[in-house]
Scaffold this motif. Structure first.
Motif, PDB file in Angstrom:
ATOM      1  N   ASP A  83     -21.187   0.060  21.300  1.00 34.29           N
ATOM      2  CA  ASP A  83     -20.235   0.949  20.571  1.00 34.29           C
ATOM      3  C   ASP A  83     -19.247   0.256  20.176  1.00 34.29           C
ATOM      4  O   ASP A  83     -18.480  -0.414  20.739  1.00 34.29           O
ATOM      5  N   VAL A  84     -18.531   0.609  18.911  1.00 32.00           N
ATOM      6  CA  VAL A  84     -17.435   0.010  18.575  1.00 32.00           C
ATOM      7  C   VAL A  84     -16.282   0.038  19.312  1.00 32.00           C
ATOM      8  O   VAL A  84     -15.494  -1.447  19.354  1.00 32.00           O
ATOM      9  N   ALA A  85     -15.894   1.074  19.903  1.00 31.89           N
ATOM     10  CA  ALA A  85     -14.677   1.076  20.790  1.00 31.89           C
ATOM     11  C   ALA A  85     -14.839  -0.008  22.222  1.00 31.89           C
ATOM     12  O   ALA A  85     -14.042  -0.794  22.635  1.00 31.89           O
ATOM     13  N   GLY A  86     -16.310   0.146  22.425  1.00 30.39           N
ATOM     14  CA  GLY A  86     -16.588  -0.982  23.560  1.00 30.39           C
ATOM     15  C   GLY A  86     -16.286  -2.313  23.349  1.00 30.39           C
ATOM     16  O   GLY A  86     -15.868  -3.294  24.045  1.00 30.39           O
ATOM     17  N   ASN A  87     -16.936  -2.619  22.127  1.00 25.91           N
ATOM     18  CA  ASN A  87     -16.783  -3.983  21.503  1.00 25.91           C
ATOM     19  C   ASN A  87     -15.384  -4.404  21.304  1.00 25.91           C
ATOM     20  O   ASN A  87     -14.888  -5.727  21.649  1.00 25.91           O
ATOM     21  N   THR A  89     -12.541  -3.192  22.654  1.00 26.45           N
ATOM     22  CA  THR A  89     -12.190  -3.112  24.386  1.00 26.45           C
ATOM     23  C   THR A  89     -12.100  -4.718  24.815  1.00 26.45           C
ATOM     24  O   THR A  89     -11.524  -5.221  25.330  1.00 26.45           O
ATOM     25  N   GLY A  90     -13.656  -5.054  24.722  1.00 25.57           N
ATOM     26  CA  GLY A  90     -13.936  -6.480  25.358  1.00 25.57           C
ATOM     27  C   GLY A  90     -13.413  -7.442  24.470  1.00 25.57           C
ATOM     28  O   GLY A  90     -12.676  -8.448  25.198  1.00 25.57           O
ATOM     29  N   ALA A  91     -13.074  -7.412  23.311  1.00 29.08           N
ATOM     30  CA  ALA A  91     -12.448  -8.276  22.350  1.00 29.08           C
ATOM     31  C   ALA A  91     -11.071  -8.710  22.817  1.00 29.08           C
ATOM     32  O   ALA A  91     -10.637  -9.433  23.017  1.00 29.08           O
ATOM     33  N   LEU A  92     -10.172  -7.585  23.022  1.00 31.34           N
ATOM     34  CA  LEU A  92      -9.096  -7.489  23.288  1.00 31.34           C
ATOM     35  C   LEU A  92      -8.679  -8.124  24.671  1.00 31.34           C
ATOM     36  O   LEU A  92      -7.812  -8.994  25.211  1.00 31.34           O
ATOM     37  N   ILE A  93      -9.695  -7.758  25.708  1.00 30.10           N
ATOM     38  CA  ILE A  93      -9.443  -8.349  27.069  1.00 30.10           C
ATOM     39  C   ILE A  93      -9.846  -9.864  26.909  1.00 30.10           C
ATOM     40  O   ILE A  93      -9.117 -10.734  27.468  1.00 30.10           O
ATOM     41  N   ASP A  94     -10.685 -10.226  25.988  1.00 31.38           N
ATOM     42  CA  ASP A  94     -10.890 -11.861  25.854  1.00 31.38           C
ATOM     43  C   ASP A  94      -9.768 -12.393  25.211  1.00 31.38           C
ATOM     44  O   ASP A  94      -9.328 -13.540  25.522  1.00 31.38           O
ATOM     45  N   LEU A  95      -9.367 -11.945  24.182  1.00 30.79           N
ATOM     46  CA  LEU A  95      -8.462 -12.415  23.342  1.00 30.79           C
ATOM     47  C   LEU A  95      -6.878 -12.747  24.020  1.00 30.79           C
ATOM     48  O   LEU A  95      -6.208 -13.553  23.803  1.00 30.79           O
ATOM     49  N   GLU A 181     -10.361   0.374  31.375  1.00 25.53           N
ATOM     50  CA  GLU A 181     -10.403   1.631  31.037  1.00 25.53           C
ATOM     51  C   GLU A 181      -8.917   1.956  30.305  1.00 25.53           C
ATOM     52  O   GLU A 181      -9.038   2.867  29.206  1.00 25.53           O
ATOM     53  N   ASP A 182      -8.085   1.353  30.694  1.00 21.19           N
ATOM     54  CA  ASP A 182      -6.575   1.679  30.039  1.00 21.19           C
ATOM     55  C   ASP A 182      -6.655   0.989  28.604  1.00 21.19           C
ATOM     56  O   ASP A 182      -6.114   1.451  27.509  1.00 21.19           O
ATOM     57  N   VAL A 183      -7.407  -0.241  28.312  1.00 24.98           N
ATOM     58  CA  VAL A 183      -7.348  -1.026  27.252  1.00 24.98           C
ATOM     59  C   VAL A 183      -8.202  -0.116  26.435  1.00 24.98           C
ATOM     60  O   VAL A 183      -7.806   0.357  25.264  1.00 24.98           O
ATOM     61  N   GLY A 184      -9.440   0.663  27.022  1.00 26.23           N
ATOM     62  CA  GLY A 184     -10.100   1.383  26.210  1.00 26.23           C
ATOM     63  C   GLY A 184      -9.654   2.481  25.682  1.00 26.23           C
ATOM     64  O   GLY A 184      -9.992   3.053  24.453  1.00 26.23           O
TER      65      GLY A 184
END
Length: 200
Positions: A83-87, A89-95, A181-184
């Motif tokens: 899902d776009v939001a999930g992708n 969210t994961g990207a921001l956490i990695d970045l 969850e907060d990032v999401g």
């Protein structure tokens, strides 16, 4: 230091040491002496490989930017899946890992470093953050082509919003990242309109 050690090995040893010092002592504590002491090398080693300390720091930042390429490939590869939001969210956490956040702070803290980085590549904004925004924009373009977000979405504006919000979420947290969850929640708030318009 043993003779015959490859330049790349010395550079990486110094970069790794600089990242540890930056995380532990902050931008104020990042000095050439602190880096060489942390790396366990003679004081002159850094200056044998770099013109001066700001040249070393500029290469440290460029090395971090180069690492974004792998993250960019992985994120673009996820287009059309999940899902776009999930992708995102994961990207921001990695970045925004703790080193990236500290390096952004360093770039903001040191005027001479920013000037050197802009000499090599004149562009507005803060290096690392603008590069991260380009990663997000490329991914959003892919999703737009796949019809998973509105075709008229302003992906550059969305990317800037996500990176700005991401930086605010991750900065100043003393190495304790926000909950996914907060990032999401932030990601969903930023992209809600373009996802909803795609569904209409």
């Amino acid at each position: 230091m043993p003779t015959g050690v490859a330049l790349r090995d010395v550079r990486q040893q110094l970069f790794d040491a600089a990242e540890r010092v930056l995380l532990r002592d902050g931008a104020n504590g990042l000095t050439s002496r602190a880096v060489t002491a942390e790396a366990g090398v003679a004081k002159g080693v850094l200056h044998r490989h770099f013109e001066d300390f700001d040249a070393f720091l500029a290469e440290l930042v460029r090395d971090r930017i180069a690492r974004l390429e792998g993250q960019a490939d992985a994120l673009r590869g996820s287009a059309g899946t999940g899902d776009v939001a999930g992708n995102l969210t994961g990207a921001l956490i990695d970045l925004f890992d703790s080193v990236a956040v500290a390096i952004v702070g360093l770039v903001i803290f040191r005027d001479e470093l920013r000037a050197r980085l802009r000499q090599a590549r004149p562009a507005p904004g803060v290096p690392v953050l603008t590069d991260a925004a380009a990663v997000i924009a490329a991914y959003l373009n892919e999703e737009g082509e796949l019809g998973r977000i509105a075709a008229d979405a302003d992906v550059d504006a969305l990317a800037l919003s996500l990176i700005g919000a991401g930086h605010m979420l991750f900065a100043g947290r003393e190495g304790v990242p926000p909950e996914p969850e907060d990032v999401g929640k932030v990601v969903n708030a930023v992209i809600a309109d373009v996802v909803q318009r795609r569904l209409l």
